[in-house]
Design an enzyme around this catalytic site. Structure first.
Site, PDB file in Angstrom:
ATOM      1  N   GLN B 222     -25.139 -59.692  47.317  1.00 32.31           N
ATOM      2  CA  GLN B 222     -25.473 -60.777  46.472  1.00 32.31           C
ATOM      3  C   GLN B 222     -24.375 -61.851  46.467  1.00 32.31           C
ATOM      4  O   GLN B 222     -24.323 -62.975  45.942  1.00 32.31           O
ATOM      5  CB  GLN B 222     -25.689 -60.224  45.117  1.00 32.31           C
ATOM      6  CG  GLN B 222     -26.736 -59.538  44.931  1.00 32.31           C
ATOM      7  CD  GLN B 222     -27.433 -58.799  43.449  1.00 32.31           C
ATOM      8  OE1 GLN B 222     -27.644 -57.785  43.505  1.00 32.31           O
ATOM      9  NE2 GLN B 222     -27.200 -59.675  42.538  1.00 32.31           N
ATOM     10  N   CYS B 373     -29.759 -58.323  34.603  1.00 32.61           N
ATOM     11  CA  CYS B 373     -29.440 -58.930  33.345  1.00 32.61           C
ATOM     12  C   CYS B 373     -27.883 -59.435  33.632  1.00 32.61           C
ATOM     13  O   CYS B 373     -26.978 -58.792  34.193  1.00 32.61           O
ATOM     14  CB  CYS B 373     -29.485 -58.036  32.071  1.00 32.61           C
ATOM     15  SG  CYS B 373     -28.137 -57.062  31.853  1.00 32.61           S
TER      16      CYS B 373
END
Lengths: 289, 789, 168
Positions: B222, B373
């Site tokens: 990522q 989150c």
């Protein structure tokens, strides 16, 4: 995850397959639907040296009523139970069981014979077959023999099947207009093995059952027949109290162990509740049919 | 929301269909495992069967004899190059491969490099490892007891298994309020260890070119830029130099935080490629992914609220024990060992608050990453939203009423919380009232009363949460020292088509579409004409990557800012072309026109062409801009969720009958994508609330290490989510957006838990830990004597 | 172990290859045939990312050996679009935003093809049970259900578009 190497055989006849099993003994495993075996091989929990793929043997996939029996070929795929209108109409227990097995893709390949032959009390058909009073037809070097379902499951992954035998047919007494059944399965999510499940088949005689079959899934080393519950109900007028008592007896007669799906106490309670619910559905269905 | 651009342009507010879909729909996505290179080798990892054991010996001779095996890499191999340990993103240390001790079950022990993955798998079986198992430390509550082994004697000054203590807020002032409070409620709350379980597992292909000393790594990451820098820092001493490292993050099959860390497998594959000089592919199996990749959460919290008898909240205290496994391998900004946990005062006004936390080592897989989150926000939100309900029950108020009484009011925005955050915007009462109306709250309460009278169990659960995303302002936020800005580079070609590159990396969020829409909004170029690229460190500008809902708040802002730079230049060019002064020009999306003479105009395409063919003398040619955006503040999306459940009193099964999510993420770039993000987020909120948990037994064996027992919900378990929105723009963000990828994951679990507790509240039940499983609920029903037998 | 020669037809093209008996069908398709649209997401027959059609039936190609595939006809995601035209399901997934990261999408579509083939007008519940062997981590399934409904509607309106695949 990658299975260990093996030698692969594709017999095109039953006798050829049995000969291969005789030749290779413990080294060989039968591959039918493969949905119990191949995952175990991928994790290398099983590493058979020989695989005898019986999928090429003709005439082992069928569902038919004949000679007082519903006959299901050993290689019949689970999906066939879903797709055969006669099963849904006359044998709702089989239909209810089939649709709760794994998922649609698995059911396209997994076989009913394999589900039983694996001897896993967590599989769904064993309890169903107990409730239906089925017979297993096993074919081996000495030809066919018929094993009553009550004599079939001997222990954990241990059945009456000889290593050289193949399940070629399952026979279920033909259902008449007075019989029906259902399968109630509690699972953590779709595709899971049952926390507990209850198969019920009843045949009504007036307002009371002439015959009751109750099989319990995944609450013991083998599938369990709830014998005392069956006996309690036969010939009696159906009352809520009686059904409740049948549930209680079933919960006493099972032998669950605690695991991620719940405590022993929880599973016994689920057996009681599901037995009652399954009986109610089965009676309603049988009486309305 | 009214759109400023036409549907053809497709700027903000248009639900344009995704540009990335075409390849995915036809099986032409390019995920890491889809790449093949000439001479490529395959790596498989041998893992520890024990949670804690000495390694006495590793014999790989039989494995090496297998045809096709090129190498068996062990800790000793790596030690020669000082690569057997690596830093974690939290400045702890993690073994790449062990030299003497294994610290958790499934830890990497050795790696086989072979010509074929099947051969590599066979070779694993031939490696003989002699272990001396030791008693592991599994329970974090007893990890600090003096009789426990010190798990990390390698760390200087380590005298027990404590990692760090962290606190925020004013302890004294908060305690004083508690001492004087009319009502104090206290509740232990556990938010269990879970795993993101993206459907694509992790993996890489390291490809070292010995002649040019150049390393290319295709990796499921990522944060490709950060990975490149980490590789240069940890392997600089063996000759890897940052200009000769290219990290490519191709299509990513879901990330959710699990693809932020550097896993040992990446390093081993890279080391193997450097040693052998051939491409080495490592793709983990699902079981490896679940058992060894960074877990999320695992916070044991004790919450307390001080309040008045009539339900006005005054102070909040939360004490937490964090189980990090054998190393702190979280992925938080450096200054925040517990991430943004201190957003735990939520949407409510408190006079004061104090939170403290201790982290400990245990013999479990390392981690502490996010699960869709922003850093540790789910934990914080779960604590506050549960505690609010605990208080409501204590003072005998409806939980909706208690929330309305305690909300921060819109006129208080921007609002400074007692724990130091400045909320940018929000109208909590408005959004919550919309939710109450839409679900028919009062009718549901009536129905519940009737059901209770009949002995049936129905519950209504609320969560009115505030998130904190978009890390972050450089004064506070860095990872390993690198500031958490993000970037955009836009190049408009002479024909008016553009390519835009970013430091982030989509894993399904649809950046190729939404970034193009932001630029379309700012420049009036059709989004269809803007090609978006991310993930290649050789071409994209530096950025910290995509996680913590930061792409829109940072790189999205950078896109707008870079586009505005281009617009400034465009104005100059337009003035030159139209022979007027810049002040005489007015902008509407897609063109500059002369004030009062709208027929005299130049489109953005005209201007782009002129930038290469007819630009003013003295001006730099070209039409490109880059922006590195350092956000002035974080953004604070919020929502109001209401969940309705029915409980089967025979089996304890909880059925979600309805779930309404109203989200406010500020201005919306693409409503279709925002709704999709909410659907997915809700499902990843449902999952830990009811199904998923990484469970270890007392010996440290992981019991839920495959998808057979790690229960990712299917379409059947997942309810038909109902969604809606309110829009409160962020005042400091260039396009008023806030980020939406994770709100629902954060907000959903307490709504579900609260609904279950609400269903049982009249029996005196105050709390149920998630996952709310059937056996757990049944146990309560049984103890209360109401289970159907 | 000795290799065996198999012949399979995939997306209308016949392939003859030598394989080790233990080679999983999904690896055969991905590695030998380089059709990488079929994905691997688990090792326990749970996730459905590897779903393909075998003689028109959806199966999980991770739970079958390539040697078992001898003589059979397969469709993978690469063979779903016909003559440059999306299948109604592909169109539905795009129109209804039924995909995000795209990793589960090929398996979902392959499964849904058979689902609609057997049940052209499914209820929402039938769709949910019908795709229960496929895990999606991104979409929350809402839009996948809508995508299947979209395709069902489209196929009902233009039944001729449905054919080609089911004939393989």
């Amino acid at each position: 995850m990658i299975p260990a190497a093996f030698e692969y055989f594709t017999p095109s006849t039953l006798s050829e397959a049995i000969a291969l099993l005789e030749e290779h003994g413990d080294e060989a495993k039968i591959l039918s639907g493969g949905h119990s075996l191949i995952p175990m091989m991928r994790y290398r929990l099983a590493s058979p040296e020989k695989i005898v793929d019986i999928n090429g043997i003709p005439d082992l996939e069928y569902i038919k009523e004949e000679d007082g029996y519903l006959k299901i070929g050993g290689l019949t795929r689970e999906v066939a139970l879903e797709d055969t209108p006669m099963i849904r109409e006359k044998y709702p227990l089989l239909y209810d069981t089939a649709v709760m097995i794994a998922d649609p893709q698995v059911r396209n390949l997994a076989t009913i014979g394999g589900n039983i032959a694996h001897g896993d009390a967590a599989n769904d058909h064993p309890a169903t077959m107990l409730a239906l009073g089925a017979e297993v037809v096993a074919t081996g070097p000495n030809g066919e023999r018929v094993i009553p379902i009550d004599d079939f499951f001997l222990g954990l992954y241990y059945t009456a099947l000889e290593p050289t035998e193949i399940i070629t047919e399952i026979r279920i007494p033909v259902a008449d207009g007075n019989s029906s059944g259902t399968y109630k399965k509690m699972e953590r999510k779709v595709g899971d093995y049952a926390t507990a499940a209850v198969a019920v088949q009843v045949t009504m005689n007036g307002s009371g059952p002439a015959k009751v079959g109750i099989g319990l899934t995944n609450v013991g080393p083998t599938p369990i027949r709830a014998k005392r519950s069956e006996e309690l109900l036969v010939g009696q007028p159906i009352t809520d109290e009686l059904i409740k008592e049948a549930g209680k007896l079933a919960s006493e007669d099972c032998a669950p162990t605690a695991d991620l799906r719940g405590s022993e106490e929880y599973k016994r309670s689920v057996v009681s509740v599901l037995t009652q619910r399954a009986l109610k559905t089965a009676f309603e269905r049988a009486l309305s049919s | 929301m009214k759109c400023k651009t036409s549907a053809e342009v497709g700027g903000m507010g248009h639900s344009i269909k995704r540009k990335e879909d075409a390849r995915f729909l036809q099986g032409k996505g390019q995920y890491t495992d889809d790449f093949k290179f000439p001479g490529m080798l395959h790596m498989k990892i041998l893992r520890s069967p024990f949670a804690y054991a000495k390694i006495l010996s590793i014999d790989s001779s039989a494995a090496m004899e297998l045809e096709g095996v090129l190498a068996v890499v062990t800790g000793e191999t790596l030690k020669e190059y000082n690569l057997h340990w690596m830093p974690t993103l939290m400045s702890d240390t993690q073994m790449v491969l062990p030299t003497d001790t294994v610290m958790y079950q499934a830890q990497e022990v050795a790696a086989v490099i072979a010509t074929d993955p099947y051969i590599a798998a066979d070779a694993l079986e031939l490696i003989e490892v002699e272990y001396d198992p030791m008693d592991p430390v599994i329970n974090p509550h007893t990890a600090l007891e003096p009789d426990k082994p010190i798990l990390r004697p390698d760390k200087e000054g380590q005298t027990n298994n404590h990692i760090w203590h962290w606190e925020t807020g004013d302890r004294e002032a908060t305690n004083k309020i508690f001492d004087e409070a009319e009502v104090v409620v206290k509740q232990d709350i556990y938010i269990p260890r879970i795993h993101v379980a993206s459907i694509e597992t992790c993996g890489c292909i390291a490809n070292f070119d010995k002649i040019n000393e150049h390393l290319t790594v295709h990796m499921t990451t990522q944060a490709p830029h950060a990975i490149r820098t980490v590789l240069a820092l940890v392997a600089g001493h063996v000759g890897l130099s940052e200009e000769k490292i290219r990290v490519i993050s191709p299509d990513i099959g879901g990330g959710f935080g699990g693809k932020v860390p550097v896993y040992p497998g990446y390093v081993i594959a890279t080391a193997a490629s450097v040693l052998i000089g051939k491409p080495v592919k490592w793709i983990e199996d699902r079981s490896e992914n679940l058992q060894a990749d960074s877990f999320a959460r695992d916070y044991h919290m004790t919450g307390e609220i001080a309040a008045t008898k009539d339900g006005k909240m005054k102070a909040l205290r939360i004490k937490t024990l964090a189980d990090h496994g054998y190393t702190d391998a979280a992925a938080n900004p450096s200054k925040f060992p517990a991430g943004m946990f201190s957003v735990c005062t939520g949407s409510y006004e408190f006079e004061n608050a104090f939170t403290e936390m201790d982290a400990v080592y245990t013999n479990k897989a390392p981690g502490g990453v996010a699960y869709r989150c922003s850093f540790r926000v789910t934990e914080a939100v779960h604590a506050i939203e549960r505690m609010v309900d605990v208080l409501a029950q204590e003072v005998g108020m409806d939980p909706a009423e208690l929330r309305l009484k305690n909300f921060i009011q819109p006129e208080q925005m921007p609002y400074k919380t007692p724990l130091g955050w400045e909320y940018d915007s929000g109208d909590y009462p408005m959004t919550f009232k919309k939710a109450l109306d839409k679900i028919g709250y009062d009718e549901l309460r009536k129905e519940q009363a009737e059901k209770r009278a009949r002995g049936e169990f129905m519950g209504i659960g609320i969560s009115t949460f505030t998130e904190i995303v978009g890390a972050g302002p450089s004064k506070d936020f860095d990872i390993l020292g690198i500031k958490m800005f993000d970037s955009a580079e836009i190049r408009v070609h002479p024909t008016g088509k553009a390519i835009a590159r970013f430091g982030t990396k989509s894993q399904g969020q649809g950046h190729e579409t939404t970034y193009a829409q932001i630029i379309a909004e700012e420049l009036g170029l059709p989004a269809a004409h803007i090609q978006v690229e991310e993930g290649d460190t050789d071409t994209a500008p530096y950025g910290l990557g995509t996680y913590a809902s930061r792409s829109t708040p940072t790189a999205g802002a950078a896109a707008a800012m870079a586009a505005r730079k281009l617009r400034d230049k465009a104005r100059k060019i337009a003035a030159y072309l139209l022979e007027v002064s810049e002040e005489d020009l007015e902008w509407e999306p897609g063109k500059f026109f002369v004030k009062g003479a709208p027929e005299k105009s130049k489109t953005i395409q005209d201007i782009a062409f002129a930038a290469y063919t007819n630009h003013p003398q003295g001006m730099e040619a070209g039409f490109e801009a880059t922006h590195y955006y350092d956000p002035p503040n974080l953004t604070f999306p919020y929502g109001a969720y209401i969940c309705v459940v029915d409980i089967d009193k025979g089996t304890g099964e909880v059925k979600i009958r309805r779930f309404l999510a109203i989200d406010d993420c500020g201005n919306i770039i693409n409503p279709m994508i925002v709704e999709g993000q909410v659907h997915g987020g809700l499902t990843m909120g449902l999952a830990p609330a009811m199904y998923e948990e990484l469970i270890y037994d007392d010996e440290g064996n992981i019991l839920t290490g495959t998808f057979m027992d790690y229960l990712v919900p299917t379409a059947v378990e997942t309810p038909a989510w109902e969604t809606d929105k309110t829009i409160t723009p962020s005042p400091h963000h260039p396009i008023g957006a806030k980020g939406i990828g994770e709100s629902a994951t954060v907000g959903a679990p307490p709504a579900i838990a609260n609904a279950v507790v609400d269903a049982l509240a009249h029996l005196g039940v105050k709390h149920v830990d998630i996952p709310v499983t059937a056996p757990k609920v049944w146990q309560i029903l049984k103890e209360k004597g109401v289970a159907e037998a | 172990m000795s290799k065996q020669t198999i012949t399979v037809t995939v997306n209308g093209e016949a392939y003859t290859e030598e394989v080790e008996p233990r080679m999983l069908l999904v690896h055969f398709i991905r590695e030998k045939l380089s059709l990488t649209g079929t994905h691997i997401g688990c090792d326990s027959t749970s996730c459905g990312a590897c779903t393909i059609l075998m003689d028109g039936k959806s199966i999980k190609s991770c739970t079958m050996f390539a040697v078992q595939a001898n003589g059979k006809h397969f469709t993978t995601i690469e063979g779903v679009a016909q003559n440059g035209q999306y299948h109604p399901l592909q169109e539905g997934f795009k129109e209804e935003h039924g995909l995000q990261c795209g990793f589960c999408t090929p398996g979902m579509i392959m499964r849904a093809i058979e689902l609609l083939d057997k049940n052209p007008n499914p209820t929402e519940e039938e769709i949910r049970w019908g795709i229960s062997g496929n895990l999606c981590r991104c979409t929350g399934y809402v839009n996948i259900v809508k995508a299947v409904q979209y395709a069902a509607k489209k196929m009902a309106e233009a039944p001729k578009e449905k054919g080609a695949l089911n004939e393989v």
